[in-house]
Design a protein around this motif. Structure first.
Motif, mmCIF file in Angstrom:
data_model
loop_
_atom_site.group_PDB
_atom_site.id
_atom_site.type_symbol
_atom_site.label_atom_id
_atom_site.label_comp_id
_atom_site.label_asym_id
_atom_site.label_seq_id
_atom_site.Cartn_x
_atom_site.Cartn_y
_atom_site.Cartn_z
ATOM 1 N N UNK A 5 10.230 7.157 -6.122
ATOM 2 C CA UNK A 5 11.441 6.423 -5.734
ATOM 3 C C UNK A 5 11.717 5.307 -6.740
ATOM 4 N N UNK A 6 10.672 4.583 -7.091
ATOM 5 C CA UNK A 6 10.844 3.459 -8.016
ATOM 6 C C UNK A 6 11.345 3.943 -9.377
ATOM 7 N N UNK A 7 10.796 5.072 -9.827
ATOM 8 C CA UNK A 7 11.179 5.580 -11.152
ATOM 9 C C UNK A 7 12.618 6.085 -11.147
ATOM 10 N N UNK A 40 17.764 3.765 -1.893
ATOM 11 C CA UNK A 40 16.360 3.621 -2.274
ATOM 12 C C UNK A 40 15.867 2.234 -1.910
ATOM 13 N N UNK A 41 16.682 1.233 -2.215
ATOM 14 C CA UNK A 41 16.277 -0.137 -1.913
ATOM 15 C C UNK A 41 16.092 -0.322 -0.407
ATOM 16 N N UNK A 79 6.524 6.568 -3.138
ATOM 17 C CA UNK A 79 7.071 5.251 -3.489
ATOM 18 C C UNK A 79 7.244 5.138 -5.007
ATOM 19 N N UNK A 80 6.256 5.676 -5.738
ATOM 20 C CA UNK A 80 6.329 5.595 -7.209
ATOM 21 C C UNK A 80 7.512 6.385 -7.754
ATOM 22 N N UNK A 114 9.931 -0.296 4.253
ATOM 23 C CA UNK A 114 8.467 -0.231 4.114
ATOM 24 C C UNK A 114 7.877 -1.638 4.037
ATOM 25 N N UNK A 115 8.538 -2.515 3.264
ATOM 26 C CA UNK A 115 8.029 -3.893 3.143
ATOM 27 C C UNK A 115 8.024 -4.578 4.498
ATOM 28 N N UNK A 144 14.946 5.164 -9.149
ATOM 29 C CA UNK A 144 15.772 3.968 -9.009
ATOM 30 C C UNK A 144 16.028 3.327 -10.377
ATOM 31 N N UNK A 145 14.941 3.222 -11.136
ATOM 32 C CA UNK A 145 15.053 2.604 -12.452
ATOM 33 C C UNK A 145 15.950 3.431 -13.369
ATOM 34 N N UNK A 159 12.830 1.073 0.596
ATOM 35 C CA UNK A 159 11.733 0.217 0.144
ATOM 36 C C UNK A 159 11.626 -1.031 1.023
ATOM 37 N N UNK A 160 12.763 -1.588 1.384
ATOM 38 C CA UNK A 160 12.743 -2.791 2.227
ATOM 39 C C UNK A 160 12.194 -2.474 3.622
ATOM 40 N N UNK A 213 1.859 9.146 -0.064
ATOM 41 C CA UNK A 213 2.716 8.004 0.238
ATOM 42 C C UNK A 213 2.923 7.170 -1.030
ATOM 43 N N UNK A 214 1.814 6.889 -1.700
ATOM 44 C CA UNK A 214 1.888 6.110 -2.936
ATOM 45 C C UNK A 214 2.762 6.839 -3.953
#
Lengths: 553, 364
Positions: free
Chosen positions: B74-76, B9-10, B71-72, B16-17, B78-79, B13-14, B67-68
């Protein structure tokens, strides 16, 4: 025998006794005086049209002042003053005091004077309804003002001058004061409406109107150049009708039929004349006065078969695209105006020309149907909208194609104003009321083409406008989700959310250009892709549904 | 939980950044799960997802919100993985990611139908199953038989010979690392479409007499029932026999156990039993076992339509199946497996199943 003669004499006596007044009374619906509201309007129209024609003839930028003052219920004093050439002293009495005097009736020239039967009818209307004389001031630039007070002798159709004197005054122009019975209305077909429409199609005119409520309206000049004067022309041979031909044959000075054709009609050479005569199998040496009915018919048939050159078009004087645009803009304040002046065309041998204007948005009323302003030779047509070829052409045009909403073949809706102007030496009207243009196919076709031309211009504007608002909407969408994305990415990676957010926002601003280009380029693709994607989703959903029902079973 | 997923996941995310830093259009590459990227793998004999990818861009008006949302989610996830929260349902995840978007009145997710497909996207992006991401689908299946399992979440040892008349519920997550098969003496698995039929087999201890496992997914099987059956087939090498209704829907339920489904094609590799066999009912069984006419039901238009569709599927092209489907059309009736009781209540227990299995009278 003796008795019969007496009877005939009696009948003849009866005939003589039909006075102008009676004629007027019986035919006032044809002359524009059928009700109080329209009568008041007709008085104003006759006078304003005269003033405009007079100014243009002198090539003076028209400055017209119109005043309506309420005297009592249904009684008004109407005053009009212009800066035209004035009227020479000798003509004043006849112009105002004799019906059908100096009428433009037989003249083949583009002119306004086709409405009603002229200012003398207003004078008659005034005296019949109020008993008052009409007062005329005329200055022709010789330092004098001729003042007349007069009415019409209804038995002899001659002016009766009650007062006449001359004072000193500078400049030129005519001023008329009359008292009439009438009804003052606002809104559609009001005097204001008429003056405003006149201002739209006569943008070189400055009009000041003081209404019965004491309110002053200024319809200011938008262009300072008058259109060229239309030339007078001879009739064109194609489309001539038997009755007209017969009349012309009778009054011509031509000695034989060939010279009749070449001299009485516009743009016809000997070669074409011979062709027509050979086609009709008529003796070319025949005197025009000796033609039989059958020969006339043969002539007409031959004319229809013969190809003749189009009539000259210098007899037409269009307002012009720029001037109409200015006229619409200054009076109605739309956000966008498209105007088209078509090339001259011909219906039944008569040259004519169509000018179309479309105004969109801005101050225009968003509710309901679009406003249609019809004009013939720059004069607004206020009545019989539905019967008019100009309206029909508009309704038969597919406005959805040009970005307006329209139900079937009706007048489109939305904040739109249409101006349709027909110019011709002979505007064909559906009836004596002269308020609706007759539906000749050639006219309908030209109006439609004009509307389509202007429609396309408008559509380009509308789609550009839509694109601009689409881009703004897109930007807004992208802007909206950026904080969510930045914070989610930050939660995963530990990177600074603000940095991501700022970078994305900056990037979005830079993308606006490419957003627009992309929308244009990929519009179709996006649409197709979206469609297949949707289809796929539907398919998959269908599958899922099936599985669900299976599960339930 | 497995940190390799948080690592993945990270990485995403990286990526995308980095795209954002380079002023590229931020995007995620996602395998298409639509019908045109689904195919039948003739060698492995399963329905599979192709390799067509779609790019989900942020600066595309149709994809921006998705897309948003991706990402959301994925973040959840991940957490949740980092905090080692208990497994949650997709609905619970929907609630965890909900919320009003700043400066608007718009929800991040209007309803669960928006978040569920994103979860499937995340599964293919990370090339894993939601079960491994701490997400569960509501389980809906039971099984009994001579098998012992250690539940590593609770630490319980489960003996599926002692589950009583209710049977053993199939848990939401049956992956090896939490659900360890300790011992399995059963020799084959019988899968029943209908709970009612499974129930009779359980009450009469059919499984004990024939030393097998009996399992039901209660209609169309859920994810964990299919996963468990796959493990029993692949790890324990148990033959699998499936009994469904005699109608196109029953045939299709069998095919999902065997080859997977179109909508969850990416899931097939890990949950399919290509060696499974179809016991019945077949049209021939109706005649052979003289199933009384009182249990026949007329095929409806929708049934005929389904038969035609199934006939076209690549995984129904075996000669036997094409013939069976034609026979069903000609037969004009369907027969539910619940209807076996019209013959006698124990018909399926003592006559039908033993006979069919003994004679290995199956459809492929």
């Amino acid at each position: 025998m003796g008795n019969e003669i007496t009877r005939a004499h009696e009948l003849a006596e009866d005939h003589k006794e039909i006075s102008v007044a009676e004629f007027f009374e019986k035919n006032k619906h044809l002359l524009g005086y059928e009700n109080l509201q329209k009568s008041l309007l007709t008085c104003v129209r006759e006078a304003v049209d005269n003033s405009l024609d007079a100014c243009e003839e002198m090539h003076v930028l028209p400055d017209i002042y119109v005043e309506l003052k309420k005297i009592k219920e249904n009684r008004f004093k109407f005053t009009i003053e212009d800066n035209g050439p004035g009227i020479v002293k000798e003509h004043i009495a006849n112009i105002f005091g004799k019906l059908l005097y100096g009428s433009k009736f037989h003249k083949l020239q583009q002119s306004r004077g086709q409405q009603g039967i002229g200012i003398s009818a207003s004078v008659l209307y005034s005296q019949l309804t109020t008993g008052k004389d009409t007062k005329i001031y005329s200055k022709i630039g010789d330092g004098k003002v001729h003042v007349y007070e007069l009415h019409i002798d209804t038995k002899t159709n001659a002016p009766v001058i009650s007062k006449e004197h001359t004072i000193y005054g500078n400049g030129r122009g005519t001023r008329i004061e009359m008292e009439v019975k009438g009804k003052y209305m606002k809104g559609k077909r009001s005097i204001f409406d008429y003056l405003q429409q006149t201002a739209v199609m006569n943008p070189a005119t400055k009009l000041v109107y003081l209404d019965p409520e004491g309110k002053k309206h200024l319809f200011d000049r938008a262009v300072t150049k008058l259109a060229k004067r239309p030339k007078e022309i001879k009739p064109h041979i194609s489309g001539i009708e038997l009755g007209t031909l017969k009349k012309m044959l009778k009054i011509t000075n031509a000695r034989n039929i060939v010279s009749f054709i070449t001299t009485e009609f516009s743009r016809l050479g000997k070669q074409t004349a011979d062709q027509i005569i050979i086609g009709a199998e008529v003796d070319p040496k025949l005197s025009p006065k000796n033609l039989t009915f059958n020969e006339m018919e043969a002539l007409i048939e031959s004319i229809e078969r013969t190809k003749v050159s189009n009539p000259p078009t210098d007899c037409l004087s269009p307002v012009g695209e720029t001037a109409i645009e200015k006229g619409i803009k200054k009076e109605l304040h739309p956000e966008f105006v498209a105007t088209i002046t078509r090339k001259p065309a011909v219906y039944r041998g008569n040259p004519f020309q169509i000018e179309v204007g479309i105004g969109y948005g801005g101050d225009l009323d968003k509710e309901g149907q679009a406003t249609i302003m019809r004009f013939a030779n720059r004069v607004p047509l206020l009545y019989e909208q539905a019967a008019c070829a100009l309206t029909k052409s508009l309704m038969q045009t597919e406005w959805k194609r040009y970005g307006l909403s329209q139900v079937g073949t009706s007048i489109p809706t939305g904040p739109v104003i249409f101006t349709i102007h027909m110019i011709s030496v002979w505007v064909p009207y559906t009836s004596e009321g002269k308020e609706a243009v007759a539906s000749y196919p050639d006219i309908i076709k030209e109006v439609k083409l004009g509307l389509q031309d202007a429609g396309r211009k408008m559509q380009v504007y509308l789609s550009r406008k839509k694109r601009a608002s689409d881009i703004e909407e897109k930007k807004e969408t992208f802007r909206k989700y950026i904080p969510e994305i930045a914070s989610a990415l930050s939660r995963i990676t530990g990177n600074d959310a603000k940095g991501i957010k700022d970078k994305l926002n900056k990037d979005l601003e830079g993308r606006v250009e490419s957003l627009e280009v992309k929308t244009e380029q990929y519009d179709d693709l996006e649409l197709n892709k979206g469609k297949t994607e949707k289809e796929e989703i539907e398919e998959v959903t269908e599958e899922l549904k099936e599985e669900m029902t299976e599960k339930e079973e | 939980m497995d940190t390799s997923y948080t690592k993945n996941i990270k990485e995403e995310a990286l990526k995308v950044i980095k795209q954002i830093d380079n002023s590229e259009n931020p995007n995620l590459q996602i395998l298409r799960r639509s019908l045109n990227n689904v195919f039948f793998d003739e060698d492995k004999r399963i329905i599979k997802l192709g390799d067509k990818k779609e790019t989900r861009n942020y600066f595309n008006i149709n994809q921006a919100k998705k897309f948003m949302q991706t990402i959301k989610i994925l973040a959840q996830i991940n957490e949740n993985l980092q905090k080692k929260t208990p497994n949650i349902s997709t609905r619970q995840l929907f609630y965890m990611t909900r919320g009003i978007i700043e400066n608007s009145d718009e929800e991040c997710f209007e309803d669960q139908s928006e978040s569920d497909p994103i979860i499937e996207d995340v599964e293919v992006v990370l090339d894993t199953l939601r079960e491994e991401l701490g997400l569960i689908a509501t389980p809906d299946g039971y099984f009994v038989g001579d098998i012992k399992v250690k539940d590593l979440v609770t630490g319980d040892l489960l003996d599926y010979t002692k589950m009583g008349s209710g049977g053993g519920a199939i848990p939401a997550i049956v992956e090896k690392d939490v659900y360890e098969i300790v011992e399995c003496k059963a020799k084959f698995v019988v899968v029943l479409e209908k709970f009612a039929v499974w129930n009779i087999l359980n009450q009469t201890k059919f499984w004990k007499k024939h030393n097998c496992i009996i399992l039901t997914g209660k209609g169309q099987a859920g994810r964990s029932a299919r996963r468990l059956l796959t493990r029993l087939s692949k790890e324990m090498k148990l033959p699998v026999y499936v009994l469904t209704d005699l109608d196109p829907w029953g045939y299709y339920i069998y095919s999902v156990y065997k080859q997977g489904s179109i909508s969850l094609a990416y899931f097939s590799e890990k949950s399919s039993v290509p060696t499974a066999k179809y016991i019945g009912m077949t049209t021939r069984d109706i005649i052979k076992y003289k199933i009384p006419k009182s249990s026949w039901m007329k095929l409806k238009d929708i049934d005929y339509k389904r038969i035609k569709e199934i006939k076209k599927y690549d995984w129904f092209q075996a000669k036997e199946w094409q013939e069976e489907l034609t026979r069903l059309e000609d037969f004009k009736y369907k027969v539910e497996s619940d209807a076996f009781v019209t013959k006698s209540v124990d018909f399926v227990v003592n006559e039908y199943l033993p006979d069919k299995i003994k004679r290995q009278d199956f459809l492929p």
